[in-house]
Design a protein around this motif. Structure first.
Motif, PDB file in Angstrom:
ATOM      1  N   VAL A  56       0.329  -3.396  97.793  1.00 28.70           N
ATOM      2  CA  VAL A  56       0.399  -1.940  97.172  1.00 28.70           C
ATOM      3  C   VAL A  56      -0.370  -1.926  95.973  1.00 28.70           C
ATOM      4  O   VAL A  56      -0.952  -2.658  95.308  1.00 28.70           O
ATOM      5  CB  VAL A  56       1.980  -1.602  96.463  1.00 28.70           C
ATOM      6  N   THR A  57      -0.994  -0.593  95.926  1.00 21.65           N
ATOM      7  CA  THR A  57      -1.900  -0.233  94.643  1.00 21.65           C
ATOM      8  C   THR A  57      -1.093   0.843  93.687  1.00 21.65           C
ATOM      9  O   THR A  57       0.060   1.202  94.024  1.00 21.65           O
ATOM     10  CB  THR A  57      -3.089   0.806  95.248  1.00 21.65           C
ATOM     11  N   GLY A  58      -1.610   0.679  92.462  1.00 18.52           N
ATOM     12  CA  GLY A  58      -1.054   1.660  91.639  1.00 18.52           C
ATOM     13  C   GLY A  58      -1.657   3.046  92.095  1.00 18.52           C
ATOM     14  O   GLY A  58      -2.547   3.195  93.039  1.00 18.52           O
ATOM     15  N   GLY A  59      -1.678   3.841  91.189  1.00 11.35           N
ATOM     16  CA  GLY A  59      -2.538   5.181  91.163  1.00 11.35           C
ATOM     17  C   GLY A  59      -3.963   4.817  91.012  1.00 11.35           C
ATOM     18  O   GLY A  59      -4.265   4.465  90.017  1.00 11.35           O
ATOM     19  N   ALA A 146     -10.147  13.355  86.029  1.00 11.63           N
ATOM     20  CA  ALA A 146      -9.708  13.150  87.535  1.00 11.63           C
ATOM     21  C   ALA A 146      -9.120  14.249  88.185  1.00 11.63           C
ATOM     22  O   ALA A 146      -8.268  14.990  87.849  1.00 11.63           O
ATOM     23  CB  ALA A 146      -8.539  11.808  87.533  1.00 11.63           C
ATOM     24  N   ARG A 147      -9.656  14.424  89.343  1.00 15.16           N
ATOM     25  CA  ARG A 147      -9.154  15.489  90.148  1.00 15.16           C
ATOM     26  C   ARG A 147      -8.179  14.939  91.401  1.00 15.16           C
ATOM     27  O   ARG A 147      -7.535  15.849  92.062  1.00 15.16           O
ATOM     28  CB  ARG A 147     -10.549  16.266  90.838  1.00 15.16           C
ATOM     29  N   VAL A 148      -8.420  13.691  91.661  1.00 19.02           N
ATOM     30  CA  VAL A 148      -7.257  13.195  92.564  1.00 19.02           C
ATOM     31  C   VAL A 148      -6.957  11.697  92.385  1.00 19.02           C
ATOM     32  O   VAL A 148      -7.691  11.008  91.670  1.00 19.02           O
ATOM     33  CB  VAL A 148      -7.986  13.212  94.046  1.00 19.02           C
ATOM     34  N   GLU A 149      -5.675  11.181  92.426  1.00 17.56           N
ATOM     35  CA  GLU A 149      -5.056  10.020  92.538  1.00 17.56           C
ATOM     36  C   GLU A 149      -4.430   9.648  93.616  1.00 17.56           C
ATOM     37  O   GLU A 149      -3.593  10.412  94.270  1.00 17.56           O
ATOM     38  CB  GLU A 149      -4.290   9.831  91.193  1.00 17.56           C
ATOM     39  N   ILE A 150      -4.561   8.505  94.023  1.00 18.85           N
ATOM     40  CA  ILE A 150      -4.092   8.017  95.412  1.00 18.85           C
ATOM     41  C   ILE A 150      -3.407   7.021  95.488  1.00 18.85           C
ATOM     42  O   ILE A 150      -3.917   5.855  94.796  1.00 18.85           O
ATOM     43  CB  ILE A 150      -4.935   8.044  96.554  1.00 18.85           C
ATOM     44  N   GLU A 151      -1.812   6.601  95.880  1.00 18.37           N
ATOM     45  CA  GLU A 151      -1.287   5.414  95.843  1.00 18.37           C
ATOM     46  C   GLU A 151      -1.181   4.861  97.339  1.00 18.37           C
ATOM     47  O   GLU A 151      -1.226   5.642  98.060  1.00 18.37           O
ATOM     48  CB  GLU A 151       0.099   5.498  95.446  1.00 18.37           C
ATOM     49  N   ALA A 152      -1.525   3.814  97.515  1.00 19.49           N
ATOM     50  CA  ALA A 152      -1.504   3.135  98.957  1.00 19.49           C
ATOM     51  C   ALA A 152      -0.472   2.054  99.259  1.00 19.49           C
ATOM     52  O   ALA A 152      -0.529   0.975  98.002  1.00 19.49           O
ATOM     53  CB  ALA A 152      -2.947   2.525  99.494  1.00 19.49           C
ATOM     54  N   THR A 153       0.094   1.930 100.291  1.00 14.83           N
ATOM     55  CA  THR A 153       0.801   0.921 100.733  1.00 14.83           C
ATOM     56  C   THR A 153       0.421   0.349 102.047  1.00 14.83           C
ATOM     57  O   THR A 153       0.048   1.075 102.821  1.00 14.83           O
ATOM     58  CB  THR A 153       2.289   1.250 100.952  1.00 14.83           C
ATOM     59  N   ALA A 154       0.024  -1.174 102.098  1.00 16.23           N
ATOM     60  CA  ALA A 154      -0.171  -1.648 103.262  1.00 16.23           C
ATOM     61  C   ALA A 154       0.659  -2.652 103.654  1.00 16.23           C
ATOM     62  O   ALA A 154       1.261  -3.327 102.647  1.00 16.23           O
ATOM     63  CB  ALA A 154      -1.746  -2.226 103.040  1.00 16.23           C
TER      64      ALA A 154
END
Length: 158
Positions: A56-59, A146-154
């Motif tokens: 997982v990532t943070g934001g 910042a205009r965008v922040e993304i969290e990811a799960t793999a």
């Protein structure tokens, strides 16, 4: 560096080269969950199921290794996706292992006005793998520019 290499930066790390997954690699064990009779989503999945090791990532935002954000929404999305690819690589994962992305944007109209270009950038960095995704409009992000922040799960197959 080869022409097909993707440059990836992390906020406080070196620039990395992440190669796209070879077509001959085994497909991830993630399965798209699409209830019968539902319209087919475009550019995302309604749900995913997978077995394996979770990464997982943070934001994640679009800053470079010097902590600088590029100007503009599209440029920030490009760098954010590259940064996510770098984090995945650090965890021995690939974009094809993604099962979920949550996007936080400060301007929904800005997102919608750039869908075609965003899709091209997404495919350039992550390929044609579309995990479950959510898009959330927020008042602002921690980093003011910042205009965008993304969290990811793999999920990496065992």
């Amino acid at each position: 560096m080869n022409d097909g290499d993707l440059l990836v930066s992390t906020p406080k790390g070196p620039t990395l080269a992440v190669l796209p997954a070879a077509k001959s690699e085994a497909a991830p064990t993630a399965r798209v969950l699409q209830p019968g009779g539902w319209p087919q989503p475009k550019g995302y999945a309604n749900g995913m199921a997978a077995d394996g090791r979770i990464v997982v990532t943070g934001g994640v935002i679009g800053w470079d290794d010097g902590g600088r954000l590029p100007n503009g929404f599209v440029a920030q999305v490009r760098q954010t996706l590259r940064n996510i690819a770098a984090i995945l690589a650090e965890g021995s994962a690939q974009p094809a292992h993604l099962v979920r992305l949550t996007w936080y944007v400060v301007d929904m109209d800005e997102y919608l006005a750039n869908l075609k270009e965003l899709g091209a950038i997404y495919r350039e960095i992550f390929g044609a793998h579309y995990p479950a995704m959510a898009l959330v409009l927020v008042v602002r992000l921690v980093e003011k520019e910042a205009r965008v922040e993304i969290e990811a799960t793999a999920v990496v197959p065992r």
